[in-house]
Scaffold this active site. Structure first.
Site, PDB file in Angstrom:
ATOM      1  N   GLY A  15       0.817  -1.221   0.000  1.00 49.09           N
ATOM      2  CA  GLY A  15       0.000   0.000   0.000  1.00 49.09           C
ATOM      3  C   GLY A  15       0.845   1.263   0.000  1.00 49.09           C
ATOM      4  N   ARG A  42      -4.624 -10.655  -2.963  1.00 54.36           N
ATOM      5  CA  ARG A  42      -4.428  -9.887  -4.212  1.00 54.36           C
ATOM      6  C   ARG A  42      -2.945  -9.729  -4.542  1.00 54.36           C
ATOM      7  NH1 ARG A  42      -8.668  -7.229  -1.640  1.00 54.36           N
ATOM      8  NH2 ARG A  42      -7.216  -6.000  -0.403  1.00 54.36           N
ATOM      9  N   ARG A 102      -5.392   3.268  19.162  1.00 54.50           N
ATOM     10  CA  ARG A 102      -4.765   4.533  19.586  1.00 54.50           C
ATOM     11  C   ARG A 102      -5.252   5.076  20.914  1.00 54.50           C
ATOM     12  NH1 ARG A 102      -5.451   7.346  13.793  1.00 54.50           N
ATOM     13  NH2 ARG A 102      -3.765   6.256  12.732  1.00 54.50           N
ATOM     14  N   CYS A 133      -1.894  11.016  10.819  1.00 55.45           N
ATOM     15  CA  CYS A 133      -0.917  11.914  10.171  1.00 55.45           C
ATOM     16  C   CYS A 133      -1.144  13.389  10.514  1.00 55.45           C
ATOM     17  CB  CYS A 133      -0.967  11.729   8.657  1.00 55.45           C
ATOM     18  SG  CYS A 133      -2.616  11.555   7.997  1.00 55.45           S
ATOM     19  N   GLN A 160      -5.823  18.407   3.421  1.00 54.41           N
ATOM     20  CA  GLN A 160      -5.161  17.104   3.379  1.00 54.41           C
ATOM     21  C   GLN A 160      -5.050  16.527   1.969  1.00 54.41           C
ATOM     22  OE1 GLN A 160      -7.012  16.065   7.752  1.00 54.41           O
ATOM     23  NE2 GLN A 160      -6.290  14.306   6.595  1.00 54.41           N
ATOM     24  N   SER A 163      -3.284  11.251  -0.899  1.00 49.63           N
ATOM     25  CA  SER A 163      -2.526  10.033  -0.566  1.00 49.63           C
ATOM     26  C   SER A 163      -2.920   9.498   0.808  1.00 49.63           C
ATOM     27  CB  SER A 163      -1.014  10.288  -0.627  1.00 49.63           C
ATOM     28  OG  SER A 163      -0.686  11.419   0.140  1.00 49.63           O
ATOM     29  N   LYS A 217     -10.347  12.428  15.970  1.00 47.72           N
ATOM     30  CA  LYS A 217      -9.021  11.820  16.172  1.00 47.72           C
ATOM     31  C   LYS A 217      -8.026  12.913  16.529  1.00 47.72           C
ATOM     32  CE  LYS A 217      -9.555   8.116  12.709  1.00 47.72           C
ATOM     33  NZ  LYS A 217      -9.247   7.738  11.313  1.00 47.72           N
ATOM     34  N   ARG A 239     -10.298  17.761   2.607  1.00 44.56           N
ATOM     35  CA  ARG A 239      -9.513  17.083   1.573  1.00 44.56           C
ATOM     36  C   ARG A 239      -9.364  18.022   0.388  1.00 44.56           C
ATOM     37  NH1 ARG A 239      -6.896  12.853   2.822  1.00 44.56           N
ATOM     38  NH2 ARG A 239      -8.738  11.718   3.470  1.00 44.56           N
ATOM     39  N   HIS A 246       0.182  17.112   3.904  1.00 44.85           N
ATOM     40  CA  HIS A 246      -0.953  17.794   4.515  1.00 44.85           C
ATOM     41  C   HIS A 246      -0.492  19.177   4.984  1.00 44.85           C
ATOM     42  CE1 HIS A 246      -3.046  14.102   4.258  1.00 44.85           C
ATOM     43  NE2 HIS A 246      -3.150  13.762   5.533  1.00 44.85           N
ATOM     44  N   ASN A 319       2.530  13.599   4.576  1.00 46.73           N
ATOM     45  CA  ASN A 319       1.630  12.764   5.377  1.00 46.73           C
ATOM     46  C   ASN A 319       1.987  11.290   5.330  1.00 46.73           C
ATOM     47  OD1 ASN A 319       0.690  13.313   2.588  1.00 46.73           O
ATOM     48  ND2 ASN A 319      -0.852  11.773   3.047  1.00 46.73           N
TER      49      ASN A 319
HETATM   50  P1  NAP Z   1      -3.614   1.348   0.572  1.00 43.42           P
HETATM   51  O1  NAP Z   1      -2.685   2.081  -0.322  1.00 43.42           O
HETATM   52  O2  NAP Z   1      -4.996   1.110   0.110  1.00 43.42           O
HETATM   53  O3  NAP Z   1      -2.940  -0.045   0.957  1.00 43.42           O
HETATM   54  C1  NAP Z   1      -3.615  -0.993   1.742  1.00 43.42           C
HETATM   55  C2  NAP Z   1      -2.670  -2.133   2.101  1.00 43.42           C
HETATM   56  O4  NAP Z   1      -3.344  -3.027   2.983  1.00 43.42           O
HETATM   57  C3  NAP Z   1      -2.231  -2.950   0.897  1.00 43.42           C
HETATM   58  O5  NAP Z   1      -0.941  -3.435   1.100  1.00 43.42           O
HETATM   59  C4  NAP Z   1      -3.235  -4.092   0.916  1.00 43.42           C
HETATM   60  O6  NAP Z   1      -2.741  -5.249   0.290  1.00 43.42           O
HETATM   61  C5  NAP Z   1      -3.344  -4.331   2.407  1.00 43.42           C
HETATM   62  N1  NAP Z   1      -4.587  -5.027   2.714  1.00 43.42           N
HETATM   63  C6  NAP Z   1      -5.847  -4.608   2.487  1.00 43.42           C
HETATM   64  N2  NAP Z   1      -6.730  -5.551   2.876  1.00 43.42           N
HETATM   65  C7  NAP Z   1      -5.993  -6.576   3.359  1.00 43.42           C
HETATM   66  C8  NAP Z   1      -6.319  -7.862   3.897  1.00 43.42           C
HETATM   67  N3  NAP Z   1      -7.571  -8.288   4.007  1.00 43.42           N
HETATM   68  N4  NAP Z   1      -5.296  -8.659   4.300  1.00 43.42           N
HETATM   69  C9  NAP Z   1      -4.019  -8.241   4.175  1.00 43.42           C
HETATM   70  N5  NAP Z   1      -3.650  -7.071   3.654  1.00 43.42           N
HETATM   71  C10 NAP Z   1      -4.618  -6.235   3.259  1.00 43.42           C
HETATM   72  O7  NAP Z   1      -3.783   2.077   1.979  1.00 43.42           O
HETATM   73  P2  NAP Z   1      -2.714   2.952   2.808  1.00 43.42           P
HETATM   74  O8  NAP Z   1      -2.878   4.370   2.464  1.00 43.42           O
HETATM   75  O9  NAP Z   1      -1.373   2.334   2.679  1.00 43.42           O
HETATM   76  O10 NAP Z   1      -3.284   2.801   4.273  1.00 43.42           O
HETATM   77  C11 NAP Z   1      -3.345   1.577   4.939  1.00 43.42           C
HETATM   78  C12 NAP Z   1      -3.774   1.799   6.367  1.00 43.42           C
HETATM   79  O11 NAP Z   1      -2.751   2.544   7.053  1.00 43.42           O
HETATM   80  C13 NAP Z   1      -5.046   2.639   6.538  1.00 43.42           C
HETATM   81  O12 NAP Z   1      -6.209   1.849   6.463  1.00 43.42           O
HETATM   82  C14 NAP Z   1      -4.840   3.260   7.912  1.00 43.42           C
HETATM   83  O13 NAP Z   1      -5.281   2.383   8.921  1.00 43.42           O
HETATM   84  C15 NAP Z   1      -3.340   3.433   7.973  1.00 43.42           C
HETATM   85  N6  NAP Z   1      -2.965   4.815   7.632  1.00 43.42           N
HETATM   86  C16 NAP Z   1      -2.558   5.592   8.622  1.00 43.42           C
HETATM   87  C17 NAP Z   1      -2.208   6.880   8.356  1.00 43.42           C
HETATM   88  C18 NAP Z   1      -1.821   7.758   9.486  1.00 43.42           C
HETATM   89  O14 NAP Z   1      -2.374   8.820   9.554  1.00 43.42           O
HETATM   90  N7  NAP Z   1      -0.883   7.378  10.324  1.00 43.42           N
HETATM   91  C19 NAP Z   1      -2.262   7.422   7.094  1.00 43.42           C
HETATM   92  C20 NAP Z   1      -2.683   6.605   6.081  1.00 43.42           C
HETATM   93  C21 NAP Z   1      -3.032   5.292   6.364  1.00 43.42           C
HETATM   94  P3  NAP Z   1      -3.147  -5.709  -1.210  1.00 43.42           P
HETATM   95  O15 NAP Z   1      -2.065  -5.198  -2.133  1.00 43.42           O
HETATM   96  O16 NAP Z   1      -3.102  -7.186  -1.133  1.00 43.42           O
HETATM   97  O17 NAP Z   1      -4.494  -5.163  -1.507  1.00 43.42           O
HETATM   98  O1  3JN Z   2      -7.201  10.777   5.347  1.00 41.38           O
HETATM   99  C1  3JN Z   2      -6.045  11.010   5.697  1.00 41.38           C
HETATM  100  O2  3JN Z   2      -5.388  11.945   5.221  1.00 41.38           O
HETATM  101  C2  3JN Z   2      -5.415  10.179   6.742  1.00 41.38           C
HETATM  102  C3  3JN Z   2      -6.076   8.863   6.832  1.00 41.38           C
HETATM  103  C4  3JN Z   2      -5.850   8.020   7.792  1.00 41.38           C
HETATM  104  C5  3JN Z   2      -6.602   6.783   7.884  1.00 41.38           C
HETATM  105  C6  3JN Z   2      -7.172   6.229   6.745  1.00 41.38           C
HETATM  106  C7  3JN Z   2      -7.932   5.072   6.840  1.00 41.38           C
HETATM  107  C8  3JN Z   2      -8.143   4.469   8.046  1.00 41.38           C
HETATM  108  C9  3JN Z   2      -6.772   6.158   9.113  1.00 41.38           C
HETATM  109  C10 3JN Z   2      -6.073   6.709  10.312  1.00 41.38           C
HETATM  110  O3  3JN Z   2      -4.851   6.605  10.348  1.00 41.38           O
HETATM  111  O4  3JN Z   2      -6.702   7.239  11.219  1.00 41.38           O
HETATM  112  C11 3JN Z   2      -7.567   5.017   9.196  1.00 41.38           C
HETATM  113  C12 3JN Z   2      -7.826   4.351  10.493  1.00 41.38           C
HETATM  114  O5  3JN Z   2      -8.791   4.705  11.163  1.00 41.38           O
HETATM  115  O6  3JN Z   2      -7.064   3.451  10.822  1.00 41.38           O
END
Ligand code: NAP
Ligand code: 3JN
Length: 340
Positions: A15, A42, A102, A133, A160, A163, A217, A239, A246, A319
């Site tokens: 991801g 996938r 969290r 983020c 924001q 991404s 949050k 957004r 961001h 971010n």
């Molecule tokens: P993304 O680009 O959509 O990537 C999602 C990742 O999760 C991919 O590697 C996907 O694998 C994997 N995945 C999805 N469903 C799965 C399952 N059932 N089993 C195993 N792997 C699975 O999303 P992203 O932006 O990287 O964000 C991922 C998560 O990180 C978010 O949902 C959120 O909780 C967290 N996040 C946190 C912040 C923050 O603010 N700290 C920011 C962004 C995201 P595949 O390639 O196999 O689909």
């Molecule tokens: O939207 C953004 O810019 C940050 C997104 C964070 C996010 C996206 C999907 C699920 C989160 C997060 O980190 O709070 C989550 C989540 O609730 O895990």
């Protein structure tokens, strides 16, 4: 231990956040003996490059974590709830990027520049939470100001990047922008409205009280990280059609009066913060400049003349880096230096 190498699993390795985690581990020369990238069916069997080698992506399951020292999770909250406890039971320390844990009292919520002392609390449940983020980039700037003058209230409005909604949202903004410019039809899919050439005052889902989850949050996480329930925080999260970084307009009210020059001096010595503030020369933080960088940039520092002790600022950071991948890797670095 100087030469020790660690087994690091990355759940969500394919991801937006997971791939940046792997890049960050490589760039910062994290001492890795084995990298274990994990994702869904996938992506199982695909290869990713790490330190010049092809590494095969495995399926995330409860049995994925034998021998793992550190497990970085960014596969969504449901996967964290399902698999992070198994990883911890197998002996890994989990650094979880989702919101799943969290706000739990016995789970540390950590930004290394702000509250590194909380990392030791990984011993409670084997899990450390990475904040949202938008919270991370704000608290690295607020912490030194809070220490100097005690912050009473924060009003933040975010701008924001897409991404933050993952790889599909990066594609959606790209495709929609083309479609709009070419006068072609399109159907919004990631967001409820057109994101190209637009601003959506809506991040995550709406709650009964009229706020979005992203806004709540920011409030709750800021108070937990700064360890001060007396700080009032209100947020509006928006957004915008930017790919990375961001931006935040932040207005703070402090107990002790601070001048602009006090704030510049305080932030000039703050870890992870770069002051970019020379408006006469058009110097202020920009999303395009912050993208791909580690630091949090702050500028437009000025007195808020509408209240007695107020300061306004513009805070920008990548971010996906400091907001997610870098913060998680910094926590892992701290863990191996002090605890593992
Ligand atoms: P993304 O680009 O959509 O990537 C999602 C990742 O999760 C991919 O590697 C996907 O694998 C994997 N995945 C999805 N469903 C799965 C399952 N059932 N089993 C195993 N792997 C699975 O999303 P992203 O932006 O990287 O964000 C991922 C998560 O990180 C978010 O949902 C959120 O909780 C967290 N996040 C946190 C912040 C923050 O603010 N700290 C920011 C962004 C995201 P595949 O390639 O196999 O689909
Ligand atoms: O939207 C953004 O810019 C940050 C997104 C964070 C996010 C996206 C999907 C699920 C989160 C997060 O980190 O709070 C989550 C989540 O609730 O895990």
């Amino acid at each position: 231990m100087a030469d020790k190498k660690y087994c690091v699993a990355v759940a969500g390795a394919t991801g937006a956040v997971g791939s940046e985690m792997i890049k960050t581990l490589e760039m910062r020369k994290f001492p890795i003996g084995e990298l274990r990238p994990l994702a869904s069916v996938r992506s199982k069997g695909k290869t990713i490059k790490f330190n010049g080698e092809d590494v095969t992506v495995g399926l995330l399951s409860k049995d994925s974590f034998s021998g793992v020292d550190v497990a970085l999770f960014s596969a969504g909250g449901d996967r964290s709830i399902e698999f992070a406890p198994s990883a911890a039971d197998a002996g890994a320390v989990v650094v979880d990027n989702s919101s799943a844990f969290r706000m739990e009292d016995d789970i540390p919520l950590v930004v290394p520049e702000v509250n590194p002392h909380r990392i030791a609390d990984y011993k409670n449940r084997g899990i450390i939470a990475n904040p949202n983020c938008s919270t991370i980039q704000m608290v690295v700037v607020l912490k030194p100001i809070h220490d100097a003058a005690k912050i009473k209230r924060v009003v933040v409005s975010t701008y924001q990047a897409v991404s933050g909604s993952g790889l599909v949202a990066i594609d959606e903004l790209t495709e929609q922008s083309r479609a709009v410019l070419d006068s072609k039809d399109f159907i919004p899919s990631v967001y409820p409205h057109q994101i190209a050439f637009n601003s959506l005052p809506h991040i995550d889902s709406f709650l009964e009280n009229g706020y979005t989850k992203e806004e709540i949050k920011m409030t709750n996480e800021t108070i937990k990280i700064l360890e001060d329930e007396s700080i009032a925080v209100t947020a509006t999260t928006v957004r915008i059609p930017v790919f990375y970084s961001h931006s935040e307009s932040v207005n703070i009210e402090t107990e002790k009066k601070l001048t602009v020059s006090d704030v510049r001096k305080i932030l000039g010595g703050a870890p992870g913060v770069v002051v970019q503030d020379d408006p006469q020369k058009n110097i202020y933080p920009l999303a395009t400049n912050a993208a791909g960088k580690d630091e949090t940039f702050v500028g437009r520092i000025r007195e808020d003349f509408s209240i007695a002790n107020g300061i306004n600022m513009w805070i920008v950071s990548d971010n996906i880096r400091k907001g997610a991948a870098l913060n998680a890797v910094q926590i892992a670095e701290y863990l191996i230096e002090k605890h593992l």
